[in-house]
Enzyme design. Structure first.
Site, PDB file in Angstrom:
ATOM      1  N   SER A   1      -9.374   9.958   4.971  1.00 42.72           N
ATOM      2  CA  SER A   1      -9.491   8.913   3.954  1.00 42.72           C
ATOM      3  C   SER A   1      -8.506   7.813   4.306  1.00 42.72           C
ATOM      4  O   SER A   1      -7.429   7.708   3.710  1.00 42.72           O
ATOM      5  CB  SER A   1      -9.192   9.491   2.560  1.00 42.72           C
ATOM      6  OG  SER A   1      -9.394   8.528   1.552  1.00 42.72           O
TER       7      SER A   1
ATOM      8  N   GLU B   1       3.122  31.344   1.937  1.00 33.13           N
ATOM      9  CA  GLU B   1       2.538  30.010   1.817  1.00 33.13           C
ATOM     10  C   GLU B   1       1.518  29.952   0.688  1.00 33.13           C
ATOM     11  O   GLU B   1       0.764  28.984   0.565  1.00 33.13           O
ATOM     12  CB  GLU B   1       1.887  29.605   3.142  1.00 33.13           C
ATOM     13  CG  GLU B   1       2.892  29.492   4.287  1.00 33.13           C
ATOM     14  CD  GLU B   1       2.260  29.071   5.594  1.00 33.13           C
ATOM     15  OE1 GLU B   1       1.042  28.761   5.609  1.00 33.13           O
ATOM     16  OE2 GLU B   1       2.969  29.045   6.615  1.00 33.13           O
TER      17      GLU B   1
ATOM     18  N   ARG C   1       0.849  -1.188   0.000  1.00 34.57           N
ATOM     19  CA  ARG C   1       0.000   0.000   0.000  1.00 34.57           C
ATOM     20  C   ARG C   1       0.886   1.241   0.000  1.00 34.57           C
ATOM     21  O   ARG C   1       1.924   1.268   0.675  1.00 34.57           O
ATOM     22  CB  ARG C   1      -0.908   0.049   1.236  1.00 34.57           C
ATOM     23  CG  ARG C   1      -2.066  -0.927   1.208  1.00 34.57           C
ATOM     24  CD  ARG C   1      -3.113  -0.531   0.198  1.00 34.57           C
ATOM     25  NE  ARG C   1      -4.262  -1.425   0.235  1.00 34.57           N
ATOM     26  CZ  ARG C   1      -4.380  -2.522  -0.496  1.00 34.57           C
ATOM     27  NH1 ARG C   1      -3.381  -2.909  -1.298  1.00 34.57           N
ATOM     28  NH2 ARG C   1      -5.469  -3.271  -0.427  1.00 34.57           N
TER      29      ARG C   1
END
Length: 210
Positions: free
Chosen positions: A134, A163, A52
């Site tokens: 998730s 940023e 994974r």
């Protein structure tokens, strides 16, 4: 599922996962690791080794700014690259949010981001929940709060230029914000969860914070 094993109980835990190898395949602002792992199966066997890729973002904190006196919420509009190519604008209406730095509590992150992104200071923070964004592909956990603010002071443009943040602040009546969830104009998880929580806790919060 056996009669002894209820839906709310976990049969396996962290100790049941075997990670045989772990390799960092990308390191930039974020990190991506590849894992070779195995774990038990529900039928009593064991899953053969598989791989994974895991996107390592770490934890983040999100806050729904709410003014109980004016019955308004503060939402932030900003660009999100993850929406490019979809049939909608990549400028989303979101909550105050930021990544948790090492040594910071979620409450400290909430106050820092409230100031940086919206010029707001939270008088009270009430925890809504913590949730995994998730878990099939990233380790990110969101710490979600509702924060009491004076919405009359909110507005304008904010963000840290270094940023590449460009944030426009909106003050929205609660009823309108809930309507935007219902019709899909607000379709990011933190904002949906936060606003639906506010809908469930609306009267209690107005009485407690008024």
């Amino acid at each position: 599922m056996s009669q002894q094993q209820g839906a709310g109980s976990a049969r396996f835990g962290q100790q049941d996962v075997t990670v045989d190898r772990r390799e960092t395949v990308y390191q930039g602002f974020f990190r991506m690791d590849k894992l070779w792992l195995s774990h038990p199966r529900f039928d009593g066997g064991r899953m053969p080794q598989f791989t994974r890729e895991l996107f390592l973002r770490g934890d983040a904190t999100c806050v729904l700014p709410y003014d109980p006196r004016r019955d308004e919420v503060v939402l932030l509009e900003q660009f999100r690259a993850g929406v490019i190519g979809r049939a909608q604008s990549p400028w989303l209406l979101e909550l105050v949010a930021g990544m948790n730095e090492v040594g910071e509590t979620p409450e400290q992150v909430a106050q820092r981001e409230g100031d940086e992104e919206a010029g707001l200071s939270f008088q009270t923070l009430e925890k809504i929940c913590e949730y995994l964004v998730s878990p099939g592909g990233t380790d990110e956990m969101i710490h979600l709060f509702c924060g009491r603010v004076d919405a009359s002071r909110a507005g304008g443009l904010h963000g840290i230029a270094a940023e590449h943040e460009d944030i426009r602040v909106h003050v929205v009546p609660v009823a309108e914000a809930l309507a935007m969830v219902a019709d899909g104009r607000i379709n990011n998880a933190a904002a949906i969860i936060g606003l639906q929580w506010l809908q469930l806790n609306h009267q209690r919060l107005r009485e407690a914070w008024a």
